[in-house]
Design a protein around this motif. Structure first.
Motif, mmCIF file in Angstrom:
data_model
loop_
_atom_site.group_PDB
_atom_site.id
_atom_site.type_symbol
_atom_site.label_atom_id
_atom_site.label_comp_id
_atom_site.label_asym_id
_atom_site.label_seq_id
_atom_site.Cartn_x
_atom_site.Cartn_y
_atom_site.Cartn_z
ATOM 1 N N GLN A 186 4.426 1.400 5.191
ATOM 2 C CA GLN A 186 3.688 1.907 4.031
ATOM 3 C C GLN A 186 3.978 0.995 2.832
ATOM 4 O OE1 GLN A 186 6.356 4.458 4.755
ATOM 5 N NE2 GLN A 186 5.296 5.061 6.633
ATOM 6 N N LYS A 204 -6.509 -0.362 6.201
ATOM 7 C CA LYS A 204 -5.260 -0.913 6.728
ATOM 8 C C LYS A 204 -5.544 -2.168 7.554
ATOM 9 C CE LYS A 204 -1.156 0.293 9.443
ATOM 10 N NZ LYS A 204 -1.147 -1.018 10.109
ATOM 11 N N HIS A 208 0.038 0.671 5.348
ATOM 12 C CA HIS A 208 -1.055 1.286 4.608
ATOM 13 C C HIS A 208 -0.716 1.243 3.115
ATOM 14 C CE1 HIS A 208 -3.848 4.243 3.054
ATOM 15 N NE2 HIS A 208 -4.476 4.260 4.211
ATOM 16 N N SER A 262 -0.813 -5.692 1.418
ATOM 17 C CA SER A 262 -1.594 -4.866 2.344
ATOM 18 C C SER A 262 -2.284 -5.688 3.424
ATOM 19 C CB SER A 262 -2.637 -4.053 1.573
ATOM 20 O OG SER A 262 -3.602 -4.911 0.983
#
Length: 953
Positions: free
Chosen positions: A463, A485, A491, A599
């Motif tokens: 994350q 994602k 994520h 990301s």
């Protein structure tokens, strides 16, 4: 025919017998490549070539001869149309220089030149002209290049500096003897400077382009006007028709002859210097009553050049007369000049006007040229670019066209790129314009971000939690929602709320052992990201102990408190922001690119798309086809002149979150001083009758999404006469282009509205009020008490004295209070629902349903916002923009609260203080505002409020 006149088979070639060089005022790629230029050179018809923007515009703007090189260049480079034009032009100039090289060698550097003009936009800029002359000289890299510099007062010093640097100079736009004297002085000084520093002055060539026929066109028009008006001096005036320009040129030649006899020149000549020849320019005949070779026949003399357009060259070849005319009739020329002065023909004023017109004409031609290149570039790039199509009512369309022409004529976009604050208010705007350059800067330093991205992937974070507000959070949120994602990366979650329920919800999504925490704050002192950091840093320390800091990254401006904290705590990375970029313009800086890297977004592809947006909004792209300027003028003109100040943003689902970022950019930038554009995001489309005359619709359309119902709804709005701008993206990654387009458009709209689009005074005002309340809580352990003026079940109503007085008599029934409040809504107003509650699926559905009910009942725009995030976004416009908003603020008891580590107050207290501070500033600004507080269950309270609203409306 006079005794010394000569008629030969080819008069062009015979000019050499009188030491005059014919140059051709024309260039075109096909003309060079097919051997036509080489043939003219080989046969002795021409001994040089000149170019100008008008010539290149005809060449590049027509046909397909440049398409192959354009495609080749654009396949490997991301260029502005201005840079692309230069590549094309330099190729042509180099080819022409090669064709003329034999003349250059045979004449020992006296002839065989090809001229290329510095940008006409720089005609009044000494430094810019000098810099560009040096750059073009280096780029073309041919000894037989001449750089064309205009003889403006600002151009003359650039001529001297360029000559002193060893650059061949063709001085253009000389109309008067006074200007010519200045040019000669600059030439002499330049040679002397070059000689003094040991340079080779023998290889520096120069011509002084003295314009001819344009003078007669002006003078003759004045003569004709006065004769038609019955001037008593009509016979004397008529006798001067078609004579003043040639007389003026002969006087310039007399001056040249005098200079050639001075000791100053003799010293330079002895050191090997070439003379600066007079070049007769503008020699095409404009008045059909005169010979088509008048300005060639009449100006033949030694040590001169005549530059001829193709038609004049052909005419002189056919029937020109070669005899020395420049040195004859000199006394007659003096008499003409004296008579012109005595008759009040104001040659000095005429030549000053012609200089201004010449500068403007060349700039207009350059606009047309770059517009042609930009249009061709867009066609060739096709779906690599987003597109804009505007459907505007006729009056609005005409006003927009007029606005674009005003911007083109004034060169306002070039002033933006030059970071000229007077485009706006002349205040501190120049300190906030590095967003113009940041894409190039970040692309040049992309290795740092790519290395970070590789490290993030290697560490296997599941994350990524970004904590920020406003510009620090809304851009990353667009990236998270648009791209989702990526394989091998965690994520990306974005937290921009102080609501304790929302903070807790994010806490549940995060495993500190596998999470990367990014805190983003430009100032490093913003309340919300600081308390989020305190909370999650405490969480990480409890879970990770002394390894916690290695999971934290900070993005902040250099020297901030956050930077100091991150260094003290030993954060894994600290990325710097640019202090000269405001938060809402920062998405293409580290504030957007670091979360993008974390990301897994392919950085180079993303930033290249952004760069395409930058290049097409460049200063070299005229407003009518400049994506950012065109959109900004539409927005600004629609709002200022037509009252269409509600910017309704419609987007296809895969890119719909872009609207939240756009809301902040437009509202916070333009909403101040009682003016502004109110963005309306995510308001589900209705039929045309649901909308008043205050809307401008923006339809953001991803071409790969087949949203026929949206397309049909938009078409219905267009058919009904509503203004609609459709922007089509061909891939989600092109959102990067749109980031920059909208930044430019918002800056342009701000200029039209006459405001500073880079400050946010009313956001600061809310922060001050919030700070007062949190400080009071720190001292007393409670927020100042408040009493509702009405209460009905779980709903308690609050208002300041003025708003309470306006609602007096409504009673304590919730529907009655709400009816009294919304009865204050007038056509052209908008309603803002400002909900300080958790933002989740249920509350989003509730607020959307409610806003549409209000819209359909009142036929006004509705904004549906969650606090406190909107405080750093649309809150500026609500308080500082036009007083057309009617606001319902919604607060609620917190089902649970969370402590802020290191503080006495909690997240719930901060949120309450923000809501009350927000309301206080709305009231202070005289806004129509009502606050409803829900006690007990939020779900039950929202149901009760919805029921009361339905009854009220």
């Amino acid at each position: 025919m006079t005794a010394n006149a000569t008629t030969v088979a080819n008069p062009l070639q015979a000019l050499a017998t009188l030491h005059q060089s014919p140059w051709l005022d024309f260039i075109r790629r096909s003309f060079v490549l097919d051997g036509t230029l080489a043939k003219l050179v080989r046969e002795g018809d021409i001994r040089g070539v000149t170019s100008n923007p008008a010539i290149f515009q005809k060449a590049m703007g027509e046909g397909t001869e440049y398409d192959a090189q354009m495609r080749d260049v654009l396949s490997t480079s991301i260029l502005s149309p201005g840079a692309l034009y230069e590549k094309l032009a330099v190729t042509d100039i180099q080819a022409a220089a090669a064709a003329l090289a034999p003349v250059y060698e045979d004449s020992k550097g006296r002839d065989g030149f090809v001229s290329l003009e510095v940008s006409p936009y720089l005609a009044r800029d000494t430094h810019g002209t000098t810099h560009e002359a040096a750059r073009l000289w280096a780029d073309v890299a041919r000894p037989n290049l001449m750089v064309k510099i205009p003889a403006t007062p600002q151009g003359v010093p650039a001529i001297r500096q360029s000559i002193a640097a060893g650059i061949n100079v063709n001085v253009t736009l000389i109309f008067s003897l006074a200007a010519y004297r200045d040019v000669v002085e600059a030439w002499l000084c330049g040679l002397e400077e070059l000689k003094a520093k040991g340079g080779d002055i023998s290889r520096v060539a120069s011509v002084a382009s003295f314009f001819v026929s344009r003078i007669d066109a002006k003078i003759d028009a004045e003569i004709d006007r006065r004769i038609k008006a019955g001037d008593k001096q009509a016979p004397a005036l008529a006798a001067l028709r078609g004579k003043v320009a040639i007389a003026n040129a002969k006087m310039a030649y007399v001056y040249w002859q005098e200079i050639m006899q001075t000791p100053r020149w003799k010293a330079l000549e002895a050191a090997g210097a070439q003379t600066q020849r007079l070049l007769w320019a503008s020699t095409g005949t404009k008045d059909k009553a005169y010979s088509d070779v008048l300005y060639v026949d009449s100006l033949i003399g030694p040590q001169t050049v005549n530059t001829l357009p193709p038609a004049t060259m052909d005419a002189f070849r056919d029937h020109g007369r070669v005899h020395e005319t420049l040195t004859t009739g000199v006394n007659d020329a003096r008499t003409v000049m004296d008579q012109a002065e005595q008759l009040g023909l104001n040659l000095e004023g005429v030549t000053a006007t012609l200089l201004d017109e010449g500068v403007r004409s060349f700039a207009d031609a350059f606009d047309a040229l770059l517009g042609s290149v930009a249009a061709k570039q867009a066609t060739l790039m096709g779906e690599k670019l987003t597109s804009l199509k505007a459907h505007l009512p006729d009056e609005l369309a005409k006003a927009v066209d007029s606005g674009m022409e005003d911007w083109r004529h004034a060169g306002t976009l070039r002033r933006i790129w030059a970071k000229d604050a007077t485009v706006w208010t002349g205040g501190p705007e120049a300190n906030w314009l590095n967003w113009l350059d940041v894409v190039d800067e970040r692309r040049a330093n992309l290795a740092e971000l790519e290395a970070f991205q590789a490290e993030v992937k290697a560490r296997g974070f599941r994350q990524v939690l970004l904590m920020g507000m406003g510009g620090s959070s809304l851009g990353p949120e667009v990236l998270a929602m648009t791209f989702g994602k990526h394989e091998g990366f965690g994520h990306l979650y974005v937290l921009d709320s102080t609501d304790p329920q929302q903070v807790a919800a994010f806490e549940k999504k995060i495993d500190p052992h596998h999470a990367l925490f990014i805190v983003a704050s430009k100032s490093g002192s913003t309340l919300e990201p600081n308390i989020m950091l305190a909370y999650f840093q405490d969480l990480a320390k409890r879970a990770l102990k002394d390894r916690a800091a290695s999971h934290f990254v900070a993005i902040t401006d250099p020297g901030s408190k956050l930077e100091a904290h991150a260094k003290q705590e030993g954060f894994w990375k600290i990325f710097s922001g640019d202090p000269k970029i405001g938060g809402r313009y920062s998405v293409l800086s580290n504030f957007g690119l670091v979360p993008a890297a974390a990301s897994g977004i392919p950085l180079r592809l993303f930033i290249d798309d952004a760069l395409r947006g930058v290049r097409l909004c460049d200063a070299s792209v005229p407003p009518a086809i400049n994506p950012g300027v065109r959109l900004g003028i539409i927005m600004g003109v629609a709002a200022k002149q037509f009252g269409r100040d509600k910017l309704s943003i419609i987007a296809t689902p895969q890119i719909m979150d872009f609207g939240a970022w756009l809301e902040q950019l437009v509202a916070e930038s333009t909403g101040k001083l009682g003016r502004g554009i109110i963005p309306i995001d995510d308001e589900t489309l209705g039929g045309p009758r649901r909308y008043g005359q205050d809307r401008l619709f923006i339809y953001l359309r991803l071409a790969t999404e087949h949203r026929h119902e949206q397309d049909e709804a938009i078409a219905t709005l267009i058919d009904a006469g509503h203004p609609v701008v459709t922007i089509t993206l061909h891939s989600k990654r092109q959102i990067a282009q749109e980031f920059f387009r909208w930044e430019m458009a918002t800056a342009v709209a701000g200029a039209i509205l006459g405001i500073d689009p880079f400050d946010q005074p009313d956001v600061e005002a809310s922060k001050v009020e919030t700070r007062k309340l949190t400080e009071a809580y720190e001292k007393t352990g409670a927020l100042p008490p408040e009493t509702p003026f009405a209460q009905c079940g779980p709903l308690a109503f609050f208002a300041d004295a003025a708003n309470a007085a306006a609602l007096k008599g409504a009673g304590s029934d919730a529907a009655a209070v709400l009816k009294a409040h919304f009865d204050r809504v007038k056509p052209g107003d908008y309603v803002g629902l400002l909900a300080y509650i958790e933002r989740n699926r249920d509350t989003l559905e509730w607020i959307q349903h409610t806003r549409l009910h209000v819209r359909d009942a009142k036929t006004v725009a509705t904004a549906a916002e969650f606090g406190p995030r909107f405080l750093h976004s649309t809150g500026q416009a609500y308080k500082g923009g036009p007083n057309t908003g009617v606001f319902l603020q919604i607060t609620a008891d917190d089902a649970r609260d969370l402590p802020v580590p290191g503080s006495n107050y909690t997240f719930g207290v901060v949120k309450a203080a923000q809501a009350r501070g927000d309301f206080d500033v709305l009231a202070e600004r005289g806004r129509r505002a009502l606050r409803v507080h829900i006690r007990g269950s939020l779900k039950d309270g929202l149901a009760a409020l919805a029921k009361a609203l339905h009854a009220a409306l």
